[in-house]
Design a protein around this motif. Structure first.
Motif, PDB file in Angstrom:
ATOM      1  N   UNK A 521       0.776  -1.209   0.195  1.00 40.13           N
ATOM      2  CA  UNK A 521       0.032  -0.059   0.043  1.00 40.13           C
ATOM      3  C   UNK A 521       0.913   1.330   0.025  1.00 40.13           C
ATOM      4  N   UNK A 522       2.233   0.951  -0.374  1.00 42.18           N
ATOM      5  CA  UNK A 522       3.000   2.152  -0.155  1.00 42.18           C
ATOM      6  C   UNK A 522       3.731   2.236  -1.635  1.00 42.18           C
ATOM      7  N   UNK A 538       1.439   6.936   0.578  1.00 46.23           N
ATOM      8  CA  UNK A 538       0.466   5.935   0.688  1.00 46.23           C
ATOM      9  C   UNK A 538      -0.329   5.853  -0.707  1.00 46.23           C
ATOM     10  N   UNK A 540      -3.413   5.758  -3.012  1.00 50.17           N
ATOM     11  CA  UNK A 540      -4.855   6.091  -2.710  1.00 50.17           C
ATOM     12  C   UNK A 540      -5.471   7.139  -1.846  1.00 50.17           C
ATOM     13  N   UNK A 541      -4.733   7.643  -1.159  1.00 49.11           N
ATOM     14  CA  UNK A 541      -4.779   8.617  -0.126  1.00 49.11           C
ATOM     15  C   UNK A 541      -4.173   9.849  -0.053  1.00 49.11           C
ATOM     16  N   UNK A 571      -2.301  10.012   7.843  1.00 45.57           N
ATOM     17  CA  UNK A 571      -1.404   9.255   6.774  1.00 45.57           C
ATOM     18  C   UNK A 571      -0.443  10.568   6.216  1.00 45.57           C
TER      19      UNK A 571
END
Lengths: 664, 410
Positions: A521-522, A538, A540-541, A571
């Protein structure tokens, strides 16, 4: 009282020597050369009095024959390093008296483009610097390189006996002797260090100092020209033929002040030496009267011409440096191979050894040991002529690296623990960094000085520090930091292309890390090419915070990304510049404008460090940002591991600091 | 614990007017710290803290008329519901029931919220507490010129409500208005011509106040819910869950807005109004009377005036004011441009007018039963115009209701 006795003995000896000056006609050219030097020196003093030049000058009036005699036996491919009292050496070696006058008049046609002035002269084969002894290890390096490359040239260094107080002199003796550098160190012993008598400054025997390191010594004086020439020839021939270092002590006496008014010697003492001075005696005779007058006229006319329309160097073009200040914004994905940082670094440097014939100089780096952290393990086995394992002499080895670099080698100096870099600060700040601008941008020093910093190994207060903040902001000197977030090979390859001195900060703890593999996820990317910045974001964020750090700290943050996120509910994006000075602000500012919360983290102690410089730069360039900084406590780092962790930036302190952004 | 009561400052004043509140709820105060200021008929008086401690206010609002001896707050030595946790003693929860099927990374705060039964509004690979904020129908936010907030300390009304974001069109409108206009309200007037005679309490012989309140409440519950709202700040509008009408009454000394409870029929509403007026005249208003309302209406029909520009009450979108002349009733409505538009408010007034004017058709003679379908609020006229003969009457044991054929047949 002791000095009076010394001077009395000296005068007695000098008078005897000066009475032996027969058959001077065969030395006419040398005499005229010496007289030209004196005339120029006296002209400089006159120009100072008339406020036509400013600053300071250290004339060699009374000592002219040392430079002239030595240069008689030097070749064009030999090098000379000199000190503050360098005019006579320069004119004798290069013959470029006009360039020297231009330099002191501050003209861009000067040998250092009017920037270096009296003490900082450069022309191919000649270099001088104002800090005492600073160029000695540089000269040894030149000699070592000549020997390695089987070049014929030797190197001669001029120092005064006052310089014998500097530790770097003995480091140089040791290194020159160990590496058999064809290096002749000439001590112009004029019995006074500025205004302090030798009796108060110099203990023991001058020549015995060199002898203690197995270096052959020679002695003579300037009062008998024939004897002086013979001894210079002997010394130079020894160095040239034996390819070994030698030491030549030349007794002499300066007839004028140390610089311009600082002379507390007794007047009658000076008068006595004035009477036996060869040039003074010849000036009173008719034999050289015409030539001497010609020389004076020539100098006067040249100076008068140069004073009419002085042209200075363009400051704008002068003040630019060689540092890369902007990187491209091109982004590329990072795919690290599964290898350790120590292996990656070792491989990167070894590539330089193989591809660029690079030389590695450091303490205890020879095989089988291969250095304290094994970066250079196997290098000597690969090519022994590329590895110089030195004694404990940080100033000496860095100076040597600079000297070798001066004559064309690609050199990498290793400081065993970054804490010891302080011993080499003179070499970095007053030599490597200064060369480019001080000598009118005529050349650059592109030495690489690498060292591991950082704690967390329990090594204690003097083996665990992160001292990079003392290396930031040095003119024309790049500071890079490698991190196991990314293979260091491209960075190290790219550093070679830069023509400025480079300092590479490595990290002891990071050596044992394997190159970073990001979680699913990174996203790990590099912005800006091989000198660019590593970015971990991150997927998607949109981040609420930007964390900026470098080296091992960045790796620690990346390794604990999920834990930090879980604990802080925030985040964040991690930005890890590989260049600490200059920081590629065009990229950093772009990131900061998108997210106004920034946390800067470094392992060094609080206050006046990298974080502070970056924070100030960002605060000036971007409005309405919320910046916080985190560094270690400003006390000595404890050896005990449990206490050490409390002193240094830790995961807990990072989490606590990030939580402060929660309500912003 | 010390109670804070409104003191009696003089023999004549049974109520006081709250003019300012100078502390925040749960704030720590020291002795003599100023808490609030009130006005009597004679003077403005400061109410100071009698002891130090944490203050908790009860039903204290600026502009409120409160009876003497009313308890308006308490001071406690310690904070109520103090929940300082010793983290080392707090047992760690094992959130075994968290749905992590999409492999999200979840922060500890988000885990706690999930454990407490809350669901994230928006799913994300990185679940944080921000994903749990109720941003239903949130509109795009723009930077706007900041203007004066309606109330001190930006307090929210106590009536249950939801927050919704302001549209970008509205934000641009507000920006323009704040620059060009001295105020952000507009007033629209409309004539109401009552058909027929009202057979009711003589109180309403020359007044349509009850009709207006009743029909307005119905409209705000059904087709004009967006007017049952208030502008909060440049990011949010408050939408009230309930419709609470308020009648503004003024006896020269005091101006009060009296809240009406929800009633099923016009007859009961009429009774409520009359009782409220009596209590107002007798200065016996209760806290329930002076609670917050969602719209206000003033009845000037007995005063021989034919024009008024009513001013909107705090935390409301509009106010209605009715006058009477020989030409009939004139209804004036002032609305807040930051919440609604002229067209919308005009539509509301038109519909209100229509329903009030046709009251005779819609109610039985005693105004107890409104002639409309209780389910879809269709009027008898509408039902008949569709060809139906009328409504069906349902008796569910509690009350009689009318239902149209369509709704009866589902």
């Amino acid at each position: 009282m002791k000095q009076d006795i010394i001077i009395k003995d000296l005068y007695k000896k000098a008078k005897i020597e000066s009475s032996k000056n027969d058959n001077l006609l065969s030395y006419k050219s040398l005499i005229l050369s010496a007289y030209r030097i004196r005339s120029i020196e006296l002209k400089f003093l006159e120009l100072f009095s008339d406020a036509k030049i400013s600053g300071t000058v250290h004339t060699c009036v009374g000592q002219e024959f040392t430079g002239v005699a030595i240069s008689e036996y030097l070749k064009s491919y030999d090098w000379v390093t000199s000190n503050h009292r360098c005019h006579g050496h320069f004119i004798a070696k290069t013959g470029n008296w006009r360039g020297l006058i231009d330099e002191l008049l501050g003209l861009d046609s000067g040998v250092s483009s009017g920037i270096g002035s009296s003490q900082h002269l450069f022309q191919e084969g000649f270099i001088s610097n104002g800090t005492q002894g600073s160029l000695l290890p540089v000269a040894t390096g030149i000699g070592v390189s000549n020997k390695r490359r089987k070049r014929k040239g030797i190197v001669v260094s001029f120092i005064g006996e006052g310089t014998l107080g500097e530790g770097v002199v003995y480091e140089t003796f040791n290194l020159a002797s160990l590496f058999s550098s064809p290096h002749l160190i000439i001590c112009e012993n004029n019995y006074y260090s500025q205004t302090t008598a030798q009796a108060c400054n110099t203990a023991g025997s001058i020549s015995a100092r060199a002898n203690a390191f197995g270096i052959k010594s020679f002695e003579c004086s300037t009062w008998c020209l024939e004897a002086l020439l013979a001894k210079c020839n002997e010394a130079i021939s020894y160095v040239r033929d034996e390819k070994k270092p030698a030491f030549l002590k030349i007794d002499t006496y300066r007839l004028l002040a140390h610089s311009k008014g600082d002379d507390d010697r007794k007047r009658d003492e000076v008068l006595k030496f004035e009477e036996i001075d060869l040039l003074n005696q010849l000036e009173q005779s008719t034999e050289y009267k015409l030539e001497f007058e010609e020389i004076k006229k020539e100098i006067d006319a040249y100076v008068a011409l140069k004073l009419i329309s002085p042209k200075r160097i363009n400051y704008l073009s002068f003040s630019t440096d060689e540092l890369p200040r902007k990187v491209s914004m091109r982004s590329s994905n990072i795919l690290n191979e599964k290898t350790s940082m120590v292996k990656a670094l070792s491989r990167a440097y070894k590539n330089q050894l193989i591809e660029n014939d690079a030389i590695f100089i450091g303490e205890d780096i020879a095989d089988p040991y291969g250095g304290a952290f094994k970066i250079t393990k196997g290098f000597q086995e690969h090519n022994s002529s590329n590895v110089y394992s030195t004694p404990i002499s940080e100033a000496g080895l860095v100076g040597m690296a600079i000297g070798m670099n001066l004559v064309g080698e690609k050199t990498y100096a290793e400081i065993m623990f970054g804490d010891f870099i302080v011993n080499a600060m003179d070499q970095i700040i007053n030599n490597a960094a200064k060369f480019h601008h001080m000598y009118g941008k005529k050349f650059s020093c592109d030495v690489v000085i690498r060292m591991p910093m950082g704690g967390r190994r329990g090594y204690g207060p003097t083996h665990s520090q992160s001292l990079e903040k003392f290396l930031l902001g040095i003119d024309n000197t790049l500071v890079a930091s490698v991190t196991s977030l990314i293979d260091p090979t491209p960075l190290i390859e790219s550093l070679v292309q830069l023509s400025c001195p480079k300092i590479v900060i490595e990290n002891k703890t990071d050596y044992s890390s394997f190159l970073y593999q990001p979680l699913e996820d990174l996203y790990l990317e590099k912005i800006g090419g091989n000198l660019g910045t590593v970015k971990l974001s991150p997927k998607g964020e949109k981040p609420s915070l930007i964390v900026v750090s470098y080296g091992y700290m960045a790796r620690m943050i990346a390794d604990n990304y999920i834990k930090i996120f879980q604990e802080t509910d925030l985040v964040f994006t991690l930005i890890c510049p590989q260049l600490l000075h200059p920081v590629p602000f065009n990229h950093l500012v772009g990131e900061v404008k998108k997210c106004k919360n920034i946390l800067l983290i470094e392992e060094t102690t609080q206050g006046y460090g990298w974080c502070d410089g970056v924070a100030a730069e960002l605060a000036e360039g971007v409005s309405d940002i919320n910046i916080k900084r985190l560094s270690s406590d400003p006390v000595a780092i404890p050896s005990n591991r449990e206490v050490e962790i409390k002193n240094l930036v830790s995961l807990e302190s990072i989490i606590k600091k990030i939580k402060e952004f929660r309500n912003t | 614990m010390t109670e804070l009561k409104i003191p009696r400052e003089n023999a004549n004043d049974d109520t006081v007017l709250i003019t300012s509140i100078d502390i925040k709820d749960e704030q720590f105060v020291k002795i003599d710290d100023l808490i609030f200021t009130f006005e009597t008929s004679k003077a403005s008086i400061e109410f100071n803290a009698p002891i130090e401690g944490y203050i908790y206010l009860k039903n204290l609002n600026i502009g409120q008329q409160i009876y003497v001896d009313t308890v308006v707050g308490e001071i406690h030595a310690q904070k109520k519901d103090d929940k300082i946790k010793d983290l080392s003693d707090t047992p760690k929860k094992n959130p075994t029931h968290i749905n992590n099927s999409d492999n999200s990374n979840i922060s500890n705060v988000a885990k706690d919220l999930l454990n407490s039964g809350k669901t994230p509004v928006k799913n994300s690979k990185w679940l944080t507490s921000k994903n749990f904020i109720d941003n239903e129908n949130t509109f795009e936010k723009n930077t706007v010129v900041k203007s004066k907030l309606p109330f001190k300390d930006n307090k929210l009304p106590k009536i249950q409500h939801k927050l919704k974001g302001i549209t970008s069109r509205k934000i641009h409108e507000i920006n323009a208005l704040e620059i060009s206009s001295p105020h952000l309200n507009s007033t629209i007037g409309i004539n109401i011509d009552i058909q027929g005679r009202r057979v009711t309490n003589e109180f309403f012989n020359n007044s349509i106040l009850d009709l207006l309140i009743y029909e307005t409440s119905l409209l705000l519950k059904t087709s004009f819910k967006d007017l049952n709202a208030a502008f909060l700040n440049h990011e949010n509008i408050i939408y009230f869950d309930d419709v609470i009408p308020g009648i503004a009454m003024d006896d020269k000394n005091n101006l009060s807005v009296i809240a009406m409870s929800d009633t099923k029929n016009l007859f009961d509403l009429g009774k409520q109004i009359i009782d409220a007026v009596i209590r107002f005249d007798d200065k016996k208003l209760t806290a329930k009377d002076t609670r917050e309302t969602t719209f206000t209406i003033t009845d000037l029909s007995g005063l021989n005036v034919n024009y008024v520009l009513p001013l909107i009450n705090g935390f409301q979108t509009f106010i209605l004011s009715v006058c009477k002349s020989k030409y009939g009733y004139q209804l004036y409505g002032t609305f807040d441009h930051r919440v609604t538009e002229g067209k919308r408010f005009s539509d509301f007034l038109s519909e209100l007018k229509r329903r009030v004017e046709l009251f005779e058709n819609n109610y039985d003679v005693f105004q107890k039963i409104k002639k409309e379908c209780y389910y879809c609020t269709k009027s008898l006229n509408e039902e008949q115009s569709l060809g139906s003969r009328g409504f069906l009457k349902i008796d569910d044991g509690e009350s009689e209701k009318l239902i149209c054929r369509n709704c009866y047949e589902g």
